[in-house]
Design an enzyme around this catalytic site. Structure first.
Site, PDB file in Angstrom:
ATOM      1  CG  HIS A 183      -2.162  -0.984   0.792  1.00 45.86           C
ATOM      2  ND1 HIS A 183      -3.450  -0.787   1.199  1.00 45.86           N
ATOM      3  CD2 HIS A 183      -2.190  -2.100   0.035  1.00 45.86           C
ATOM      4  CE1 HIS A 183      -4.217  -1.750   0.717  1.00 45.86           C
ATOM      5  NE2 HIS A 183      -3.470  -2.566   0.024  1.00 45.86           N
ATOM      6  CB  SER A 230      -1.437  -3.089  -7.391  1.00 47.47           C
ATOM      7  OG  SER A 230      -2.078  -3.338  -6.177  1.00 47.47           O
ATOM      8  CE  LYS A 268     -10.303  -9.350 -13.160  1.00 51.70           C
ATOM      9  NZ  LYS A 268     -10.363  -8.737 -14.489  1.00 51.70           N
ATOM     10  CG  ASP A 269      -9.931  -9.908  -5.359  1.00 47.14           C
ATOM     11  OD1 ASP A 269      -9.325 -10.189  -6.413  1.00 47.14           O
ATOM     12  OD2 ASP A 269      -9.471  -9.141  -4.487  1.00 47.14           O
ATOM     13  CD  GLU A 276       4.324 -32.629   2.435  1.00 50.08           C
ATOM     14  OE1 GLU A 276       5.529 -32.968   2.411  1.00 50.08           O
ATOM     15  OE2 GLU A 276       3.864 -31.857   3.274  1.00 50.08           O
TER      16      GLU A 276
HETATM   17  C1  HEM Z   1       0.277 -22.006   6.783  1.00 56.32           C
HETATM   18  C2  HEM Z   1      -0.712 -22.690   7.231  1.00 56.32           C
HETATM   19  C3  HEM Z   1      -0.702 -24.212   7.402  1.00 56.32           C
HETATM   20  C4  HEM Z   1      -0.242 -25.185   6.549  1.00 56.32           C
HETATM   21  C5  HEM Z   1       0.397 -24.979   5.171  1.00 56.32           C
HETATM   22  C6  HEM Z   1      -0.486 -26.469   7.197  1.00 56.32           C
HETATM   23  C7  HEM Z   1      -0.176 -27.718   6.649  1.00 56.32           C
HETATM   24  C8  HEM Z   1      -0.465 -28.940   7.228  1.00 56.32           C
HETATM   25  C9  HEM Z   1      -0.284 -30.216   6.595  1.00 56.32           C
HETATM   26  C10 HEM Z   1       0.288 -30.440   5.191  1.00 56.32           C
HETATM   27  C11 HEM Z   1      -0.699 -31.175   7.472  1.00 56.32           C
HETATM   28  C12 HEM Z   1      -0.746 -32.686   7.238  1.00 56.32           C
HETATM   29  C13 HEM Z   1      -2.143 -33.084   6.823  1.00 56.32           C
HETATM   30  C14 HEM Z   1      -2.278 -34.558   6.692  1.00 56.32           C
HETATM   31  O1  HEM Z   1      -1.742 -35.121   5.751  1.00 56.32           O
HETATM   32  O2  HEM Z   1      -2.934 -35.145   7.554  1.00 56.32           O
HETATM   33  C15 HEM Z   1      -1.121 -30.516   8.677  1.00 56.32           C
HETATM   34  C16 HEM Z   1      -1.588 -31.176   9.815  1.00 56.32           C
HETATM   35  C17 HEM Z   1      -2.000 -30.538  10.968  1.00 56.32           C
HETATM   36  N1  HEM Z   1      -2.067 -29.165  11.193  1.00 56.32           N
HETATM   37 FE1  HEM Z   1      -1.589 -27.755   9.824  1.00 56.32          FE
HETATM   38  N2  HEM Z   1      -1.072 -26.257   8.423  1.00 56.32           N
HETATM   39  C18 HEM Z   1      -1.216 -24.890   8.590  1.00 56.32           C
HETATM   40  C19 HEM Z   1      -1.751 -24.267   9.694  1.00 56.32           C
HETATM   41  C20 HEM Z   1      -2.104 -24.905  10.895  1.00 56.32           C
HETATM   42  C21 HEM Z   1      -2.502 -24.235  12.119  1.00 56.32           C
HETATM   43  C22 HEM Z   1      -2.587 -22.725  12.277  1.00 56.32           C
HETATM   44  C23 HEM Z   1      -2.755 -25.208  13.051  1.00 56.32           C
HETATM   45  C24 HEM Z   1      -3.189 -25.064  14.500  1.00 56.32           C
HETATM   46  C25 HEM Z   1      -3.587 -23.985  15.021  1.00 56.32           C
HETATM   47  C26 HEM Z   1      -2.552 -26.493  12.425  1.00 56.32           C
HETATM   48  C27 HEM Z   1      -2.738 -27.730  13.052  1.00 56.32           C
HETATM   49  C28 HEM Z   1      -2.538 -28.959  12.464  1.00 56.32           C
HETATM   50  C29 HEM Z   1      -2.781 -30.229  13.103  1.00 56.32           C
HETATM   51  C30 HEM Z   1      -3.307 -30.451  14.529  1.00 56.32           C
HETATM   52  C31 HEM Z   1      -2.435 -31.226  12.179  1.00 56.32           C
HETATM   53  C32 HEM Z   1      -2.489 -32.760  12.400  1.00 56.32           C
HETATM   54  C33 HEM Z   1      -3.778 -33.371  11.969  1.00 56.32           C
HETATM   55  C34 HEM Z   1      -3.705 -33.869  10.554  1.00 56.32           C
HETATM   56  O3  HEM Z   1      -2.720 -34.486  10.185  1.00 56.32           O
HETATM   57  O4  HEM Z   1      -4.649 -33.634   9.811  1.00 56.32           O
HETATM   58  N3  HEM Z   1      -2.142 -26.270  11.125  1.00 56.32           N
HETATM   59  N4  HEM Z   1      -0.977 -29.141   8.503  1.00 56.32           N
END
Ligand code: HEM
Ligand code: FES
Lengths: 183, 424
Positions: free
Chosen positions: B217, B221, B245-246, B289
């Site tokens: 900002h 842009s 648009k978004d 992945e």
């Molecule tokens: C930038 C944001 C985020 C990304 C890119 C991300 C990515 C991921 C990925 C790739 C997995 C594995 C999923 C699977 O194959 O089961 C995962 C699991 C998990 N994430 Fe995240 N996550 C993000 C944000 C968060 C936040 C903010 C929390 C908690 C406040 C969180 C909590 C969990 C938990 C508890 C799991 C384990 C359960 C599972 O495997 O499904 N994640 N996350």
């Protein structure tokens, strides 16, 4: 500058004094920050109980000539191979100049027939194949790591592929003729 | 106006009361309402907003997943299965979170691609671009640690291979790895800290996103022509034009997202991650992945351990210095006939890397990955710097308004177009 009143007792060279004070304060702050940061960093290193789990006893008596067993030590597999005289001979016939990480076979064993290795590829930590008779043994009659294709020979030395080092030999002692303690 | 209060222009007395004490509403109005935005955005300009939505979805589903997740090697796998089978809508939360990570990367890759094609990294937006690269790095760290949490075979061995990358550094390498693990292998201490950091980093990302947008900002842009707006005839207010648009893009985003979640929730995942982690057996073919595959291909292209690691980190570090590698003053590649071809090849090459990264380390993939790695680096280090000197760009349009309103351009058709609108 010259006509400005200098407070009594202060050095005329106030610039140098200022610099010194700034430098001293900065240095002091850096030490303080370091002292505060260290406990945080250090807390992530292995805890005392993790360090305490450091040794494993293995009974070698049931392992027949030519057989191999895998045991767990510090969360990692340890390969124990009961080598045949041919295995030993082939490992010893290899000239050191052919090795990427030169080490004699003798330097890697305590008793010729028992080879004890940490079963973790020195590239990126996969567990190489070769413990079971049906496994691939790589091009050098030892182990083969499928992750990125590293070949280890019958002494666990790296021969081909991206791994830089031989399979590590853990610290171990023979507590009797057929028993070892790893770690 | 009373002394010390912000002069609010809002009519609603409650909003006005708050706004004169904390001018949030004024700020939102200024930054997202009347904010003057180039009038010629195409749909590539949707992806920033989509990335923002993705981040919010990840935080929302993540917080609720955490309520049922157990960060312990003995329970993690089962707790995720329990989320899938027993927790009300647990399957939905998990599938949205797992596929949300993929959606987030798709969106961010397109967002970065947009920046590279239209030269959004060039002056005066260098810092804005670099903050974006920081977000990208934090996202990679977050996604990597998230993938470890379900504690399947791919979780475990992915974590092992990636943390071992640091062992390539001489002397300190093995100490760094032990420190990262909190032990002598990937184990319970590792899982615990990864959960802690996985929870923390998305909020750090949110903070950097704030800086990213604050910087945006200031400079304003970029746009598909890559030329600066010269006056009010070149811009339109953000709301309602780009909010609508978004929204169109957002609908498409949700359609793709829904297809993934409801019809092919495991398509982008690896079946081995439904096998509980086993530290004694490595799966024969481990892959990260999909969104890490291009970098994984670069890592494996080099037969030397340290070399591979350095090249892999270098491939991302190059993005930081991209504004200084490409010295051409022309932003948009629409006006750069040669760079445009080089960049089209770069894009294709990126997909080649992605493809070979997912294949076993055998021929012909190894050789292909070497050529592709060479082109990746050549694009940044040789082609862009050379083209900045050698290329003859096409003439730039006089102004955005002239370019988008056709040949006659300028104020006259605008006035004509405005007339019937006034009557309506
Ligand atoms: C930038 C944001 C985020 C990304 C890119 C991300 C990515 C991921 C990925 C790739 C997995 C594995 C999923 C699977 O194959 O089961 C995962 C699991 C998990 N994430 Fe995240 N996550 C993000 C944000 C968060 C936040 C903010 C929390 C908690 C406040 C969180 C909590 C969990 C938990 C508890 C799991 C384990 C359960 C599972 O495997 O499904 N994640 N996350
Ligand atoms: S981990 Fe064994 S070759 Fe890479």
């Amino acid at each position: 500058m010259a006509d400005m009143a200098t407070p009594p007792g202060s050095a005329p060279d106030t610039g140098g004094r200022r610099d010194f004070l700034t430098l001293a304060t900065t240095a002091f702050t850096a030490v303080g920050v370091g002292a505060v940061v260290w406990p945080f960093i250090s807390s992530m290193n292995p805890a005392r109980d993790t360090l305490a789990l450091a040794s494993t006893e293995v009974d070698l008596a049931p392992v027949q000539l030519g057989q191999a067993v895998t045991v767990m030590w510090r969360g990692k597999p340890v390969f124990i191979r009961h080598r045949t005289p041919e295995n030993v001979a082939s490992a010893r016939a290899t000239p050191l100049t052919e090795l990427k990480d030169p080490a004699t076979d003798q330097s890697r064993v305590q008793k010729d027939e028992w080879l004890v290795l940490i079963g973790v590829c020195t590239h990126l930590g996969c567990v190489p194949l070769g413990q079971k008779p049906t496994d691939p043994h790589g091009d050098y009659d030892g182990w083969f790591c499928p992750c990125h294709g590293s070949h280890y020979d019958a002494a666990g030395r790296i021969r081909k592929g991206p791994a830089p080092l031989n399979l590590a030999v853990p610290g171990y002692t023979f507590t009797s003729d057929t028993k070892i303690r790893i770690g | 106006m009373s002394i010390g209060l912000h002069k609010s222009e809002f009519k609603n007395p409650v909003i006005r009361w708050v706004d004169s004490r904390l001018p949030l509403f004024t700020m939102m109005q200024k930054e997202y309402g009347t904010f003057p935005t180039p009038r010629n955005f195409n749909y590539f300009w949707n992806f920033g907003a989509l990335a923002m939505v993705s981040l919010m979805i990840m935080i929302l589903t993540g917080v609720f997943l955490s309520m049922n997740y157990t960060a312990h090697t003995g329970y993690a796998f089962d707790s995720v299965e329990r989320i899938m089978r027993d927790v009300n809508y647990g399957w939905l939360l998990r599938y949205v979170h797992a596929n949300g990570a993929s959606m987030f990367f798709i969106v961010v890759y397109i967002h970065i691609w947009r920046g590279m094609y239209y030269g959004s990294y060039k002056a005066p937006r260098e810092l804005l671009w670099m903050l974006g690269v920081v977000i990208f790095l934090l996202m990679m760290a977050t996604a990597f640690m998230g993938y470890v949490l379900p504690w399947g075979q791919m979780s475990f061995w992915g974590a092992t291979v990636i943390t071992n990358l640091f062992s390539a550094f001489p002397v300190v390498g093995s100490h760094i790895v032990t420190w990262l693990w909190g032990g002598f292998s990937v184990d319970n201490p590792t899982l615990n800290r990864f959960f802690s950091l996985h929870y923390l980093l998305p909020f750090v990302i949110a903070g950097v996103v704030f800086l990213h947008i604050a910087a945006l900002h200031i400079t304003g842009s970029n746009n598909p022509l890559g030329i600066d707006p010269k006056g009010p005839q070149d811009t339109i207010p953000f709301h309602p034009y780009y909010t609508s648009k978004d929204s169109v893009g957002l609908v498409v985003y949700f359609i793709v997202f829904a297809i993934l979640v409801f019809f092919m929730p495991n398509y982008l995942g690896h079946p081995d991650n439904y096998i509980p982690a086993n530290p004694m057996v490595t799966p024969t073919h481990i892959v990260p992945e999909w969104y890490f595959l291009p970098y994984y291909a670069i890592l494996r292209a080099v037969p030397d351990k340290l070399g591979g690691v350095l090249l892999m980190f270098g491939s991302i570090a190059l993005l930081f210095v991209l504004p200084w590698l490409d010295g051409s003053p022309v932003r948009s590649m629409r006006f750069r006939p040669l760079a445009r071809i080089a960049f089209a090849l770069f894009t294709l090459n990126f997909f080649v890397l992605l493809y070979v990264g997912g294949k076993p380390a055998e021929e012909p993939y190894v050789t292909i990955s070497r050529f592709a790695t060479a082109y990746y680096f050549a694009y940044f280090l040789v082609i862009l710097p050379l083209l900045a000197r050698l290329e003859r760009p096409l003439p730039l349009p006089e102004s955005i308004a002239r370019a988008v309103l056709g040949r006659g351009g300028g104020p006259i058709p605008m006035a004509a177009a405005a007339k019937p609108m006034e009557k309506a």
